[in-house]
Design a protein around this motif. Sequence first.
Motif, PDB file in Angstrom:
ATOM      1  N   SER A   1      33.662 -83.238 -10.089  1.00  0.00           N
ATOM      2  CA  SER A   1      33.278 -82.086 -10.900  1.00  0.00           C
ATOM      3  C   SER A   1      34.493 -81.414 -11.530  1.00  0.00           C
ATOM      4  CB  SER A   1      32.537 -81.061 -10.023  1.00  0.00           C
ATOM      5  OG  SER A   1      32.393 -79.828 -10.697  1.00  0.00           O
ATOM      6  N   VAL A   2      34.340 -80.954 -12.756  1.00  0.00           N
ATOM      7  CA  VAL A   2      35.437 -80.278 -13.444  1.00  0.00           C
ATOM      8  C   VAL A   2      35.769 -78.945 -12.773  1.00  0.00           C
ATOM      9  CG1 VAL A   2      34.950 -81.350 -15.657  1.00  0.00           C
ATOM     10  CG2 VAL A   2      33.870 -79.161 -15.090  1.00  0.00           C
ATOM     11  N   GLU A   3      34.887 -78.476 -11.907  1.00  0.00           N
ATOM     12  CA  GLU A   3      35.138 -77.213 -11.221  1.00  0.00           C
ATOM     13  C   GLU A   3      35.561 -77.419  -9.767  1.00  0.00           C
ATOM     14  OE1 GLU A   3      31.499 -75.377 -12.356  1.00  0.00           O
ATOM     15  OE2 GLU A   3      32.353 -74.632 -14.230  1.00  0.00           O
ATOM     16  N   SER A   4      36.109 -78.601  -9.485  1.00  0.00           N
ATOM     17  CA  SER A   4      36.581 -78.898  -8.125  1.00  0.00           C
ATOM     18  C   SER A   4      37.655 -77.916  -7.676  1.00  0.00           C
ATOM     19  CB  SER A   4      37.136 -80.325  -8.069  1.00  0.00           C
ATOM     20  OG  SER A   4      36.129 -81.279  -8.306  1.00  0.00           O
ATOM     21  N   ALA A   5      38.532 -77.504  -8.591  1.00  0.00           N
ATOM     22  CA  ALA A   5      39.595 -76.556  -8.218  1.00  0.00           C
ATOM     23  C   ALA A   5      39.008 -75.229  -7.760  1.00  0.00           C
ATOM     24  CB  ALA A   5      40.544 -76.344  -9.396  1.00  0.00           C
ATOM     25  N   MET A   6      37.912 -74.804  -8.384  1.00  0.00           N
ATOM     26  CA  MET A   6      37.243 -73.576  -7.969  1.00  0.00           C
ATOM     27  C   MET A   6      36.706 -73.711  -6.546  1.00  0.00           C
ATOM     28  SD  MET A   6      33.858 -71.768  -9.646  1.00  0.00           S
ATOM     29  CE  MET A   6      32.747 -73.102  -9.113  1.00  0.00           C
ATOM     30  N   HIS A   7      36.104 -74.841  -6.234  1.00  0.00           N
ATOM     31  CA  HIS A   7      35.582 -75.067  -4.884  1.00  0.00           C
ATOM     32  C   HIS A   7      36.718 -75.045  -3.861  1.00  0.00           C
ATOM     33  CE1 HIS A   7      31.315 -76.454  -5.674  1.00  0.00           C
ATOM     34  NE2 HIS A   7      31.816 -76.356  -6.896  1.00  0.00           N
ATOM     35  N   ALA A   8      37.818 -75.731  -4.184  1.00  0.00           N
ATOM     36  CA  ALA A   8      38.960 -75.755  -3.264  1.00  0.00           C
ATOM     37  C   ALA A   8      39.485 -74.349  -3.020  1.00  0.00           C
ATOM     38  CB  ALA A   8      40.071 -76.641  -3.832  1.00  0.00           C
ATOM     39  N   ALA A   9      39.544 -73.542  -4.063  1.00  0.00           N
ATOM     40  CA  ALA A   9      40.041 -72.167  -3.923  1.00  0.00           C
ATOM     41  C   ALA A   9      39.138 -71.346  -3.019  1.00  0.00           C
ATOM     42  CB  ALA A   9      40.146 -71.517  -5.300  1.00  0.00           C
ATOM     43  N   VAL A  10      37.829 -71.517  -3.155  1.00  0.00           N
ATOM     44  CA  VAL A  10      36.889 -70.781  -2.299  1.00  0.00           C
ATOM     45  C   VAL A  10      37.107 -71.143  -0.836  1.00  0.00           C
ATOM     46  CG1 VAL A  10      34.464 -70.441  -1.692  1.00  0.00           C
ATOM     47  CG2 VAL A  10      35.141 -70.522  -4.099  1.00  0.00           C
ATOM     48  N   TYR A  11      37.217 -72.426  -0.546  1.00  0.00           N
ATOM     49  CA  TYR A  11      37.415 -72.850   0.844  1.00  0.00           C
ATOM     50  C   TYR A  11      38.729 -72.315   1.410  1.00  0.00           C
ATOM     51  CZ  TYR A  11      33.455 -76.042   0.328  1.00  0.00           C
ATOM     52  OH  TYR A  11      32.198 -76.563   0.130  1.00  0.00           O
ATOM     53  N   GLN A  12      39.737 -72.195   0.584  1.00  0.00           N
ATOM     54  CA  GLN A  12      41.019 -71.691   1.060  1.00  0.00           C
ATOM     55  C   GLN A  12      40.994 -70.179   1.284  1.00  0.00           C
ATOM     56  OE1 GLN A  12      43.064 -73.975  -2.222  1.00  0.00           O
ATOM     57  NE2 GLN A  12      44.627 -74.237  -0.665  1.00  0.00           N
ATOM     58  N   VAL A  13      40.246 -69.465   0.455  1.00  0.00           N
ATOM     59  CA  VAL A  13      40.182 -68.007   0.571  1.00  0.00           C
ATOM     60  C   VAL A  13      39.189 -67.567   1.643  1.00  0.00           C
ATOM     61  CG1 VAL A  13      39.459 -65.898  -0.658  1.00  0.00           C
ATOM     62  CG2 VAL A  13      40.911 -67.578  -1.804  1.00  0.00           C
ATOM     63  N   ARG A  14      38.092 -68.326   1.789  1.00  0.00           N
ATOM     64  CA  ARG A  14      37.005 -67.922   2.683  1.00  0.00           C
ATOM     65  C   ARG A  14      36.793 -68.976   3.775  1.00  0.00           C
ATOM     66  NH1 ARG A  14      33.009 -64.460   0.296  1.00  0.00           N
ATOM     67  NH2 ARG A  14      31.803 -64.970   2.165  1.00  0.00           N
ATOM     68  N   ALA A  15      37.409 -68.755   4.929  1.00  0.00           N
ATOM     69  CA  ALA A  15      37.268 -69.713   6.035  1.00  0.00           C
ATOM     70  C   ALA A  15      35.849 -69.761   6.580  1.00  0.00           C
ATOM     71  CB  ALA A  15      38.243 -69.346   7.167  1.00  0.00           C
ATOM     72  N   ASP A  16      35.037 -68.743   6.271  1.00  0.00           N
ATOM     73  CA  ASP A  16      33.650 -68.700   6.746  1.00  0.00           C
ATOM     74  C   ASP A  16      32.718 -69.545   5.888  1.00  0.00           C
ATOM     75  OD1 ASP A  16      34.276 -66.309   4.902  1.00  0.00           O
ATOM     76  OD2 ASP A  16      32.104 -66.481   4.732  1.00  0.00           O
ATOM     77  N   VAL A  17      33.164 -70.001   4.738  1.00  0.00           N
ATOM     78  CA  VAL A  17      32.320 -70.771   3.814  1.00  0.00           C
ATOM     79  C   VAL A  17      32.461 -72.258   4.096  1.00  0.00           C
ATOM     80  CG1 VAL A  17      31.928 -71.390   1.405  1.00  0.00           C
ATOM     81  CG2 VAL A  17      32.404 -69.004   2.016  1.00  0.00           C
ATOM     82  N   ASN A  18      31.341 -72.894   4.408  1.00  0.00           N
ATOM     83  CA  ASN A  18      31.342 -74.337   4.650  1.00  0.00           C
ATOM     84  C   ASN A  18      30.551 -75.111   3.605  1.00  0.00           C
ATOM     85  OD1 ASN A  18      32.979 -74.429   6.954  1.00  0.00           O
ATOM     86  ND2 ASN A  18      31.281 -73.841   8.270  1.00  0.00           N
ATOM     87  N   ALA A  19      29.900 -74.398   2.687  1.00  0.00           N
ATOM     88  CA  ALA A  19      29.156 -75.063   1.620  1.00  0.00           C
ATOM     89  C   ALA A  19      29.093 -74.135   0.411  1.00  0.00           C
ATOM     90  CB  ALA A  19      27.752 -75.432   2.079  1.00  0.00           C
ATOM     91  N   ILE A  20      29.169 -74.735  -0.771  1.00  0.00           N
ATOM     92  CA  ILE A  20      29.170 -73.991  -2.035  1.00  0.00           C
ATOM     93  C   ILE A  20      28.162 -74.633  -2.977  1.00  0.00           C
ATOM     94  CG2 ILE A  20      30.533 -73.302  -4.050  1.00  0.00           C
ATOM     95  CD1 ILE A  20      33.051 -73.698  -2.238  1.00  0.00           C
ATOM     96  N   VAL A  21      27.340 -73.803  -3.601  1.00  0.00           N
ATOM     97  CA  VAL A  21      26.411 -74.284  -4.633  1.00  0.00           C
ATOM     98  C   VAL A  21      26.636 -73.451  -5.887  1.00  0.00           C
ATOM     99  CG1 VAL A  21      24.030 -74.722  -5.301  1.00  0.00           C
ATOM    100  CG2 VAL A  21      24.694 -74.919  -2.888  1.00  0.00           C
ATOM    101  N   HIS A  22      26.962 -74.119  -6.983  1.00  0.00           N
ATOM    102  CA  HIS A  22      27.074 -73.454  -8.286  1.00  0.00           C
ATOM    103  C   HIS A  22      25.931 -73.946  -9.153  1.00  0.00           C
ATOM    104  CE1 HIS A  22      28.164 -72.189 -12.214  1.00  0.00           C
ATOM    105  NE2 HIS A  22      28.659 -73.360 -12.588  1.00  0.00           N
ATOM    106  N   THR A  23      25.076 -73.035  -9.604  1.00  0.00           N
ATOM    107  CA  THR A  23      23.920 -73.396 -10.412  1.00  0.00           C
ATOM    108  C   THR A  23      23.950 -72.660 -11.751  1.00  0.00           C
ATOM    109  OG1 THR A  23      22.445 -71.590  -9.763  1.00  0.00           O
ATOM    110  CG2 THR A  23      22.585 -73.491  -8.260  1.00  0.00           C
ATOM    111  N   HIS A  24      23.082 -73.112 -12.637  1.00  0.00           N
ATOM    112  CA  HIS A  24      22.821 -72.397 -13.884  1.00  0.00           C
ATOM    113  C   HIS A  24      21.392 -71.854 -13.839  1.00  0.00           C
ATOM    114  CE1 HIS A  24      26.028 -75.258 -15.814  1.00  0.00           C
ATOM    115  NE2 HIS A  24      26.564 -74.329 -15.041  1.00  0.00           N
TER     116      HIS A  24
END
Length: 228
Positions: A75-98
């Motif tokens: 995904s072109v937004e992989s960097a965004m996902h990586a940043a979330v995991y690094q900032v939020r240790a409580d997040v184990n799953a991310i869903v980005h929708t439209h």
Amino acid sequence: MGNYDAFKKQVVDTAQDLTRKGYLMATGGNLSVRIPGQNAFAITPSDYDYFKMTPDDVCVLDFDLKRLEGRLKPSVESAMHAAVYQVRADVNAIVHTHQVYASALTLIQAPIPALFDEQTRFLGRSVEIIPYVPSGTGLLKNTVAKHIRNHNNAFMMQNHGALVFGTDMERAAHNVEILEKCSLAYLLAICSERKVSKVPLAVREIAFAKLRKDQERVAKNALEASGE
């Protein structure tokens, strides 16, 4: 089975379920799951039909976006996902929708206040709007990382869509549905031009405290698994 197969299957199963329910459409959006004990995550590939997707199509990346597994472009937004995991240790799953109703609220820049008990229990004190930045850019990654430190689990990205977190993939998918319910209800309430009521402040804070307790437990477990 490989080390990541179960996580890749989880990504595909969730993506297809959310597509059937209408929260993901065509190839829009993306989702990922953290790999426990590693600085890595499994994420959907770029511009790929969810109903054609198989676990072999899912990409596994480390937090520096180095490919660990997968043949397709991530995904072109992989960097965004990586940043979330690094900032939020409580997040184990991310869903980005439209998803439609949440996206509509971003167009009128209308954050969602605390309307329902389940919203404050699982999404947080409110659903705020992250200012617009172009998709797939370093600016998006940095902007998202800056705005998600308030411990809420759902955000709306201006002129873009929704960004939803969970302590696991099942919780993240449920949170997508809660967000859309809240978004539709709030849109209808706004259209009535009558005063919109909110849950009492004390109830909101009690529910949010329960959410924070869950998050702290998950973050602690993640740190222990990583050996930090």
